[in-house]
Every structure is written in structure tokens, then in C-alpha cells.
Design a protein around this motif. Structure first.
Motif, PDB file in Angstrom:
ATOM      1  N   SER A  20       0.828  -1.208   0.000  1.00 44.49           N
ATOM      2  CA  SER A  20       0.000   0.000   0.000  1.00 44.49           C
ATOM      3  C   SER A  20       0.866   1.263   0.000  1.00 44.49           C
ATOM      4  CB  SER A  20      -0.979   0.005   1.177  1.00 44.49           C
ATOM      5  OG  SER A  20      -0.284   0.029   2.397  1.00 44.49           O
ATOM      6  N   THR A  21       2.041   1.198   0.609  1.00 42.07           N
ATOM      7  CA  THR A  21       2.961   2.338   0.580  1.00 42.07           C
ATOM      8  C   THR A  21       3.432   2.586  -0.849  1.00 42.07           C
ATOM      9  OG1 THR A  21       3.673   1.899   2.845  1.00 42.07           O
ATOM     10  CG2 THR A  21       5.132   3.271   1.496  1.00 42.07           C
ATOM     11  N   TRP A  22       3.707   1.506  -1.590  1.00 41.71           N
ATOM     12  CA  TRP A  22       4.100   1.645  -2.992  1.00 41.71           C
ATOM     13  C   TRP A  22       2.986   2.308  -3.804  1.00 41.71           C
ATOM     14  CZ3 TRP A  22       7.745   2.250  -6.290  1.00 41.71           C
ATOM     15  CH2 TRP A  22       7.533   2.035  -7.648  1.00 41.71           C
ATOM     16  N   ILE A  23       1.756   1.861  -3.599  1.00 38.69           N
ATOM     17  CA  ILE A  23       0.612   2.427  -4.324  1.00 38.69           C
ATOM     18  C   ILE A  23       0.463   3.910  -3.976  1.00 38.69           C
ATOM     19  CG2 ILE A  23      -1.898   2.331  -4.639  1.00 38.69           C
ATOM     20  CD1 ILE A  23      -0.278   0.016  -5.972  1.00 38.69           C
ATOM     21  N   GLN A  24       0.593   4.227  -2.696  1.00 38.88           N
ATOM     22  CA  GLN A  24       0.486   5.628  -2.265  1.00 38.88           C
ATOM     23  C   GLN A  24       1.612   6.461  -2.867  1.00 38.88           C
ATOM     24  OE1 GLN A  24      -2.119   6.901  -0.242  1.00 38.88           O
ATOM     25  NE2 GLN A  24      -1.274   8.746  -1.155  1.00 38.88           N
ATOM     26  N   LEU A  25       2.800   5.909  -2.917  1.00 36.56           N
ATOM     27  CA  LEU A  25       3.949   6.612  -3.510  1.00 36.56           C
ATOM     28  C   LEU A  25       3.691   6.904  -4.991  1.00 36.56           C
ATOM     29  CD1 LEU A  25       6.835   7.720  -3.350  1.00 36.56           C
ATOM     30  CD2 LEU A  25       7.662   5.376  -3.684  1.00 36.56           C
ATOM     31  N   LEU A  26       3.182   5.918  -5.709  1.00 39.93           N
ATOM     32  CA  LEU A  26       2.846   6.126  -7.123  1.00 39.93           C
ATOM     33  C   LEU A  26       1.795   7.223  -7.287  1.00 39.93           C
ATOM     34  CD1 LEU A  26       2.659   2.454  -8.426  1.00 39.93           C
ATOM     35  CD2 LEU A  26       4.371   4.169  -9.058  1.00 39.93           C
ATOM     36  N   GLU A  27       0.731   7.147  -6.483  1.00 37.28           N
ATOM     37  CA  GLU A  27      -0.333   8.143  -6.575  1.00 37.28           C
ATOM     38  C   GLU A  27       0.192   9.541  -6.271  1.00 37.28           C
ATOM     39  OE1 GLU A  27      -3.588   6.913  -4.065  1.00 37.28           O
ATOM     40  OE2 GLU A  27      -3.978   5.134  -5.293  1.00 37.28           O
ATOM     41  N   ASN A  28       0.977   9.658  -5.203  1.00 35.25           N
ATOM     42  CA  ASN A  28       1.530  10.963  -4.830  1.00 35.25           C
ATOM     43  C   ASN A  28       2.469  11.506  -5.910  1.00 35.25           C
ATOM     44  OD1 ASN A  28       0.161  10.626  -2.444  1.00 35.25           O
ATOM     45  ND2 ASN A  28       1.985  10.419  -1.164  1.00 35.25           N
ATOM     46  N   SER A  29       3.071  10.606  -6.679  1.00 33.88           N
ATOM     47  CA  SER A  29       4.001  10.994  -7.743  1.00 33.88           C
ATOM     48  C   SER A  29       3.297  11.229  -9.070  1.00 33.88           C
ATOM     49  CB  SER A  29       5.063   9.906  -7.932  1.00 33.88           C
ATOM     50  OG  SER A  29       5.771   9.690  -6.735  1.00 33.88           O
ATOM     51  N   GLY A  30       1.991  10.923  -9.126  1.00 33.91           N
ATOM     52  CA  GLY A  30       1.242  11.086 -10.366  1.00 33.91           C
ATOM     53  C   GLY A  30       1.546  10.001 -11.383  1.00 33.91           C
ATOM     54  N   LEU A  31       1.967   8.834 -10.916  1.00 34.53           N
ATOM     55  CA  LEU A  31       2.300   7.713 -11.795  1.00 34.53           C
ATOM     56  C   LEU A  31       1.345   6.556 -11.516  1.00 34.53           C
ATOM     57  CD1 LEU A  31       6.154   7.915 -11.254  1.00 34.53           C
ATOM     58  CD2 LEU A  31       4.876   8.792 -13.207  1.00 34.53           C
ATOM     59  N   THR A  32       1.352   5.549 -12.401  1.00 34.81           N
ATOM     60  CA  THR A  32       0.499   4.385 -12.191  1.00 34.81           C
ATOM     61  C   THR A  32       1.345   3.129 -12.106  1.00 34.81           C
ATOM     62  OG1 THR A  32       0.214   3.938 -14.538  1.00 34.81           O
ATOM     63  CG2 THR A  32      -1.370   5.445 -13.527  1.00 34.81           C
ATOM     64  N   ALA A  33       0.763   2.095 -11.519  1.00 33.46           N
ATOM     65  CA  ALA A  33       1.479   0.829 -11.317  1.00 33.46           C
ATOM     66  C   ALA A  33       1.886   0.182 -12.632  1.00 33.46           C
ATOM     67  CB  ALA A  33       0.624  -0.134 -10.490  1.00 33.46           C
ATOM     68  N   THR A  34       1.213   0.507 -13.712  1.00 32.06           N
ATOM     69  CA  THR A  34       1.551  -0.110 -15.003  1.00 32.06           C
ATOM     70  C   THR A  34       2.663   0.648 -15.724  1.00 32.06           C
ATOM     71  OG1 THR A  34      -0.165   1.174 -16.111  1.00 32.06           O
ATOM     72  CG2 THR A  34      -0.774  -1.027 -15.311  1.00 32.06           C
ATOM     73  N   ASP A  35       3.206   1.675 -15.090  1.00 28.25           N
ATOM     74  CA  ASP A  35       4.221   2.491 -15.746  1.00 28.25           C
ATOM     75  C   ASP A  35       5.555   1.773 -15.976  1.00 28.25           C
ATOM     76  OD1 ASP A  35       3.478   5.776 -14.373  1.00 28.25           O
ATOM     77  OD2 ASP A  35       2.722   4.745 -16.134  1.00 28.25           O
ATOM     78  N   PHE A  36       5.875   0.747 -15.205  1.00 23.03           N
ATOM     79  CA  PHE A  36       7.239   0.220 -15.244  1.00 23.03           C
ATOM     80  C   PHE A  36       7.290  -1.249 -15.608  1.00 23.03           C
ATOM     81  CE2 PHE A  36       6.989   3.434 -11.805  1.00 23.03           C
ATOM     82  CZ  PHE A  36       7.582   4.451 -12.515  1.00 23.03           C
ATOM     83  N   ASP A  37       8.199  -1.571 -16.498  1.00 13.82           N
ATOM     84  CA  ASP A  37       8.540  -2.966 -16.735  1.00 13.82           C
ATOM     85  C   ASP A  37      10.025  -3.023 -17.063  1.00 13.82           C
ATOM     86  OD1 ASP A  37       9.295  -4.048 -19.323  1.00 13.82           O
ATOM     87  OD2 ASP A  37       7.255  -3.952 -20.053  1.00 13.82           O
ATOM     88  N   HIS A  38      10.626  -4.126 -16.727  1.00 19.04           N
ATOM     89  CA  HIS A  38      12.090  -4.240 -16.781  1.00 19.04           C
ATOM     90  C   HIS A  38      12.670  -4.231 -18.194  1.00 19.04           C
ATOM     91  CE1 HIS A  38      10.854  -8.404 -17.307  1.00 19.04           C
ATOM     92  NE2 HIS A  38      12.034  -8.625 -17.842  1.00 19.04           N
ATOM     93  N   LYS A  39      11.839  -4.238 -19.203  1.00 18.21           N
ATOM     94  CA  LYS A  39      12.339  -4.261 -20.577  1.00 18.21           C
ATOM     95  C   LYS A  39      12.396  -2.879 -21.219  1.00 18.21           C
ATOM     96  CE  LYS A  39      10.774  -8.941 -21.358  1.00 18.21           C
ATOM     97  NZ  LYS A  39       9.962  -9.829 -22.176  1.00 18.21           N
ATOM     98  N   HIS A  40      11.979  -1.846 -20.501  1.00 15.54           N
ATOM     99  CA  HIS A  40      11.903  -0.510 -21.088  1.00 15.54           C
ATOM    100  C   HIS A  40      12.735   0.498 -20.303  1.00 15.54           C
ATOM    101  CE1 HIS A  40       8.303  -2.491 -22.737  1.00 15.54           C
ATOM    102  NE2 HIS A  40       8.615  -1.780 -23.806  1.00 15.54           N
TER     103      HIS A  40
END
Length: 180
Positions: A20-40
Motif C-alpha cells: 500500500s505504501t508503494w501504491i500511495q507513492l505512485l499516486e503521490n508521484s502522479g504515476l500508475t502501477a503499469t508504468d514500469f517494466d524491466h524491458k523498457h
């Protein structure tokens, strides 16, 4: 910045805190959980926003968070690049060869990625200087990685790491010595 770093940042936050801290960090940063993958590769701005928000959420200065993340990254980085490591290397040897082994491979596999340039000068058998050069200004991450490398080689208690310039600059000098 390479997606692997973001993936490991996510795991770091989840293990040190919780999901939940990760989700809150993403929200506070204006990013979404689908933003990152190790191939990009993702904009450096994403990392700045995440570190800045993590600092605001925890009260821990951003440079300290970067150092902690750097230490955390090392076991995974060493695993990823194990075929490039020599069994006889120590902490100082590893640091001396990083630019021409691991960073060279990263640049050749991902031309859009730009790891920092590490100009390493070996002063003697027990000392070297690392001149970190990057527009990212994340020298604190490099300091943490150096600490993590010393721990990886079971030399954390005999390796002294001293940034001799501000860790926020585009050019950061790090002195690394093995204590006798």
C-alpha cells in the motif's frame, strides 16, 4: 532510466514498508502501477518524482533514500551481471572494472539507456577514486551501490567510502579505501 531500477525500487518499498505504501507513492508521484517494466527505459523525471515523494512521505532526505536504494540494488545487479565478474575480484577490483564490463553491456543492449560514466583511478592496491559523471545528479545512488558492493564482497567493515564532493552534482568524486 532502465525499468529494472524501477522494478527493484518497487520491491524495495514493498519489503521495507508494504504494497500500500508503494501504491500511495505512485499516486503521490502522479504515476500508475503499469508504468514500469524491466524491458523498457523510462524518463529520469519518474525517478526524481518517486524519490522526492518518498522523502516527503518518510521524512528521510532524498540522498539518504538514494543511498539505501543503491545498497539494495547490488545483489540483483551482481546476479544479472555474474557472467562478467571474475572470481578473484574484490570490492576495489569490481569498482575498477564496472565501466568497461557492466556499463558497456548496458549501453550496447539498450542504446537509449545511459548509465553514469564512472572514471575510476586506482591510486594503489588499497585505494581508488571514482569520478561519477551523469546529468541525473544521483551520485548518492552510486555511493549506495559502492557500499552494497563492499557488502557483497564481505568487505563492508574494511572499506571506507567518502564522497569528496556534493552527491547532488553532475560530477561526484568518491574515494574508496580498504583499511588495513
Amino acid at each position: 532510466m532502465h525499468g529494472t531500477i524501477f522494478t527493484l525500487l518497487k520491491r524495495y518499498v514493498q519489503t521495507q514498508y508494504d504494497h500500500s505504501t508503494w501504491i500511495q507513492l505512485l499516486e503521490n508521484s502522479g504515476l500508475t502501477a503499469t508504468d514500469f517494466d524491466h524491458k523498457h527505459v523510462y524518463p529520469d523525471e519518474h525517478m526524481y518524482r518517486l524519490v522526492g515523494q518518498a522523502s516527503a512521505m518518510t521524512g528521510i532526505p532524498a540522498h539518504e533514500l538514494q543511498e539505501k536504494l543503491g545498497e539494495y540494488l547490488v545483489p540483483d545487479l551482481m546476479y544479472m551481471y555474474q557472467k562478467l565478474l571474475q572470481p578473484e575480484w574484490t570490492t576495489l577490483d569490481m569498482l575498477e572494472h564496472t565501466e568497461y564490463t557492466m556499463h558497456r553491456q548496458v549501453r550496447s543492449e539498450h542504446t537509449e539507456n545511459a548509465p553514469p560514466v564512472l572514471n575510476v583511478t586506482r591510486i594503489g592496491p588499497d585505494e581508488l577514486f571514482i569520478d561519477y559523471v551523469s546529468k541525473r545528479r544521483m551520485g548518492a545512488l552510486a555511493v549506495g551501490i559502492v557500499r552494497g558492493v563492499a557488502a557483497y564482497y564481505d568487505e563492508a567493515d574494511v572499506i571506507k567510502i567518502e564522497p569528496t564532493t556534493s552527491e547532488n552534482g553532475e560530477e561526484v568524486r568518491i574515494r574508496v579505501r580498504r583499511l588495513r
